[in-house]
Design an enzyme around this catalytic site. Sequence first.
Site, PDB file in Angstrom:
ATOM      1  N   ARG A 180      17.740  11.362 -12.577  1.00 43.34           N
ATOM      2  CA  ARG A 180      16.764  10.530 -12.363  1.00 43.34           C
ATOM      3  C   ARG A 180      15.746  10.837 -13.381  1.00 43.34           C
ATOM      4  NH1 ARG A 180      20.353   9.452  -9.635  1.00 43.34           N
ATOM      5  NH2 ARG A 180      20.517   7.781 -11.247  1.00 43.34           N
ATOM      6  N   GLY A 231       7.570  -6.404  -6.840  1.00 49.43           N
ATOM      7  CA  GLY A 231       8.933  -5.683  -6.647  1.00 49.43           C
ATOM      8  C   GLY A 231       9.153  -4.654  -5.666  1.00 49.43           C
ATOM      9  N   THR A 232       8.759  -5.098  -4.540  1.00 53.51           N
ATOM     10  CA  THR A 232       9.312  -4.288  -3.188  1.00 53.51           C
ATOM     11  C   THR A 232       9.830  -5.382  -2.220  1.00 53.51           C
ATOM     12  OG1 THR A 232       8.686  -2.970  -1.440  1.00 53.51           O
ATOM     13  CG2 THR A 232       7.011  -4.173  -2.453  1.00 53.51           C
ATOM     14  N   SER A 233      11.018  -4.891  -1.560  1.00 48.67           N
ATOM     15  CA  SER A 233      11.538  -5.528  -0.454  1.00 48.67           C
ATOM     16  C   SER A 233      11.007  -5.414   0.724  1.00 48.67           C
ATOM     17  CB  SER A 233      13.195  -5.172  -0.608  1.00 48.67           C
ATOM     18  OG  SER A 233      13.128  -3.819  -0.130  1.00 48.67           O
ATOM     19  N   HIS A 287       5.506   7.947  -2.287  1.00 49.01           N
ATOM     20  CA  HIS A 287       7.058   8.506  -1.974  1.00 49.01           C
ATOM     21  C   HIS A 287       7.303   9.856  -2.767  1.00 49.01           C
ATOM     22  CE1 HIS A 287       8.466   4.866   0.095  1.00 49.01           C
ATOM     23  NE2 HIS A 287       7.788   5.339   1.002  1.00 49.01           N
ATOM     24  N   GLN A 320       5.475   2.941  -4.403  1.00 49.43           N
ATOM     25  CA  GLN A 320       6.604   3.678  -3.665  1.00 49.43           C
ATOM     26  C   GLN A 320       7.391   4.415  -4.712  1.00 49.43           C
ATOM     27  OE1 GLN A 320       8.112   0.807  -0.373  1.00 49.43           O
ATOM     28  NE2 GLN A 320       7.082  -0.652  -1.846  1.00 49.43           N
ATOM     29  N   ASN A 321       6.866   3.793  -6.131  1.00 47.80           N
ATOM     30  CA  ASN A 321       8.042   4.336  -6.906  1.00 47.80           C
ATOM     31  C   ASN A 321       7.571   6.090  -7.376  1.00 47.80           C
ATOM     32  OD1 ASN A 321       8.902   1.980  -7.192  1.00 47.80           O
ATOM     33  ND2 ASN A 321       7.824   1.580  -9.069  1.00 47.80           N
ATOM     34  N   VAL A 322       8.815   6.716  -7.672  1.00 47.34           N
ATOM     35  CA  VAL A 322       8.755   8.205  -7.901  1.00 47.34           C
ATOM     36  C   VAL A 322       8.483   8.347  -9.496  1.00 47.34           C
ATOM     37  CG1 VAL A 322       9.553   8.765  -5.570  1.00 47.34           C
ATOM     38  CG2 VAL A 322      11.129   8.597  -7.607  1.00 47.34           C
ATOM     39  N   ASP A 323       8.778   7.005 -10.358  1.00 45.36           N
ATOM     40  CA  ASP A 323       8.924   7.313 -11.872  1.00 45.36           C
ATOM     41  C   ASP A 323       7.216   7.644 -12.099  1.00 45.36           C
ATOM     42  OD1 ASP A 323       7.351   4.966 -12.420  1.00 45.36           O
ATOM     43  OD2 ASP A 323       9.400   3.850 -11.710  1.00 45.36           O
TER      44      ASP A 323
HETATM   45  P1  OAD Z   1      14.060  -2.347  -3.297  1.00 45.06           P
HETATM   46  O1  OAD Z   1      15.171  -2.007  -4.181  1.00 45.06           O
HETATM   47  O2  OAD Z   1      14.219  -2.312  -1.726  1.00 45.06           O
HETATM   48  O3  OAD Z   1      13.458  -3.846  -3.728  1.00 45.06           O
HETATM   49  C1  OAD Z   1      13.122  -4.147  -5.050  1.00 45.06           C
HETATM   50  C2  OAD Z   1      12.708  -5.390  -5.164  1.00 45.06           C
HETATM   51  O4  OAD Z   1      12.395  -5.673  -6.455  1.00 45.06           O
HETATM   52  C3  OAD Z   1      13.426  -6.569  -4.391  1.00 45.06           C
HETATM   53  O5  OAD Z   1      12.616  -7.427  -3.655  1.00 45.06           O
HETATM   54  C4  OAD Z   1      13.790  -7.281  -5.582  1.00 45.06           C
HETATM   55  O6  OAD Z   1      13.983  -8.682  -5.650  1.00 45.06           O
HETATM   56  C5  OAD Z   1      12.643  -7.045  -6.759  1.00 45.06           C
HETATM   57  N1  OAD Z   1      12.991  -7.092  -8.334  1.00 45.06           N
HETATM   58  C6  OAD Z   1      14.211  -6.916  -8.796  1.00 45.06           C
HETATM   59  N2  OAD Z   1      13.982  -7.149 -10.316  1.00 45.06           N
HETATM   60  C7  OAD Z   1      12.788  -7.232 -10.518  1.00 45.06           C
HETATM   61  C8  OAD Z   1      11.964  -7.730 -11.645  1.00 45.06           C
HETATM   62  N3  OAD Z   1      12.342  -7.619 -12.643  1.00 45.06           N
HETATM   63  N4  OAD Z   1      10.487  -7.746 -11.378  1.00 45.06           N
HETATM   64  C9  OAD Z   1       9.934  -7.835 -10.106  1.00 45.06           C
HETATM   65  N5  OAD Z   1      10.634  -7.513  -8.926  1.00 45.06           N
HETATM   66  C10 OAD Z   1      11.979  -7.422  -9.253  1.00 45.06           C
HETATM   67  O7  OAD Z   1      12.945  -1.212  -3.802  1.00 45.06           O
HETATM   68  P2  OAD Z   1      11.522  -0.716  -3.026  1.00 45.06           P
HETATM   69  O8  OAD Z   1      11.091  -1.708  -2.245  1.00 45.06           O
HETATM   70  O9  OAD Z   1      10.854  -0.359  -3.864  1.00 45.06           O
HETATM   71  O10 OAD Z   1      12.161   5.243  -1.039  1.00 45.06           O
HETATM   72  O11 OAD Z   1      12.157   0.433  -1.971  1.00 45.06           O
HETATM   73  C11 OAD Z   1      11.491   1.097  -1.272  1.00 45.06           C
HETATM   74  C12 OAD Z   1      11.959   2.573  -0.989  1.00 45.06           C
HETATM   75  O12 OAD Z   1      13.125   2.509  -0.480  1.00 45.06           O
HETATM   76  C13 OAD Z   1      11.879   3.084  -2.425  1.00 45.06           C
HETATM   77  O13 OAD Z   1      10.382   3.805  -2.431  1.00 45.06           O
HETATM   78  C14 OAD Z   1      12.859   4.233  -2.175  1.00 45.06           C
HETATM   79  C15 OAD Z   1      13.633   3.447  -1.360  1.00 45.06           C
HETATM   80  O14 OAD Z   1      14.727   4.243  -0.635  1.00 45.06           O
HETATM   81  C16 OAD Z   1      12.380   6.537  -1.090  1.00 45.06           C
HETATM   82  O15 OAD Z   1      13.419   7.007  -1.855  1.00 45.06           O
HETATM   83  C17 OAD Z   1      11.737   7.326  -0.005  1.00 45.06           C
END
Ligand code: OAD
Length: 230
Positions: free
Chosen positions: A56, A172-174, A104, A86-89
């Site tokens: 990563r 960009g978070t679900s 995170h 929430q991103n680790v980057d």
């Molecule tokens: P998810 O993968 O659950 O959600 C990503 C979101 O980004 C979705 O709603 C997509 O529709 C949206 N998306 C995709 N492409 C996009 C783009 N080009 N522009 C904007 N949005 C876009 O990721 P997170 O919600 O960040 O935690 O996940 C939360 C946590 O779950 C992460 O921090 C990680 C993971 O497990 C840990 O590792 C503790």
Amino acid sequence: MKHLVVLTGAGISAESGISTFRDSDGLWERYRIEDVATLDAWHNDKALLTDFYNQRRKQLLEVKPNYGHIGLVELEKLFQVSIITQNVDNLHERAGSSSILHLHGELTKVRSERYEELVYELPPDKYEVKIGDLCEKGHQLRPHIVWFGEPVPMIGKAAEITQQADILLIIGTSLNVYPAAGLVNYVRPDVPIYLIDPKDVAINRKNVFHIKKGASEGVREFVERVIVSD
Ligand code: OAD
């Protein structure tokens, strides 16, 4: 200046080439959370996890911030901007944002597996950590990542910041993962919430404006909207 609080997730880094977690090509399609993102997994196979996070980190050296990250820096001319990610980057840092809270953890840091306060920033070009790399007290270094089932030490601070928001922008978070997803409940009742995401995301609040676009285009549209309304 109004306080713009921005909650970001994997989607803001998607256009930089880092895959999200839950989309069809997401990381959790290719790996099982239990194998690479829990404390049990670490105790089970430290070499495998060390390698997983080395990969990563290696990828981070190959990607760049996109306009989603950069636009948030430009917004600092108009707002006091606080980013909760929430991103680790490290793409918000590399874009130049001045206030970033990582919920995170951070890929570019490692810490002692025994003493959690012993945290070390890796040199910018170093991505590899090895079994046998130890903290100053002689314990193995582990990724500075909040794994599933572990406490989220920064959540209290994040909630405090969210309470101060005049506008909340979610990119960009679900909103599948708690406690991060619960932060939306901390905004004051009349605060507008903007959501930038190409897909629908359930947010049980009024005053939600969905910009149904990817991060770069969506941030551009958000900037235009706030300039017009100011
Ligand atoms: P998810 O993968 O659950 O959600 C990503 C979101 O980004 C979705 O709603 C997509 O529709 C949206 N998306 C995709 N492409 C996009 C783009 N080009 N522009 C904007 N949005 C876009 O990721 P997170 O919600 O960040 O935690 O996940 C939360 C946590 O779950 C992460 O921090 C990680 C993971 O497990 C840990 O590792 C503790």
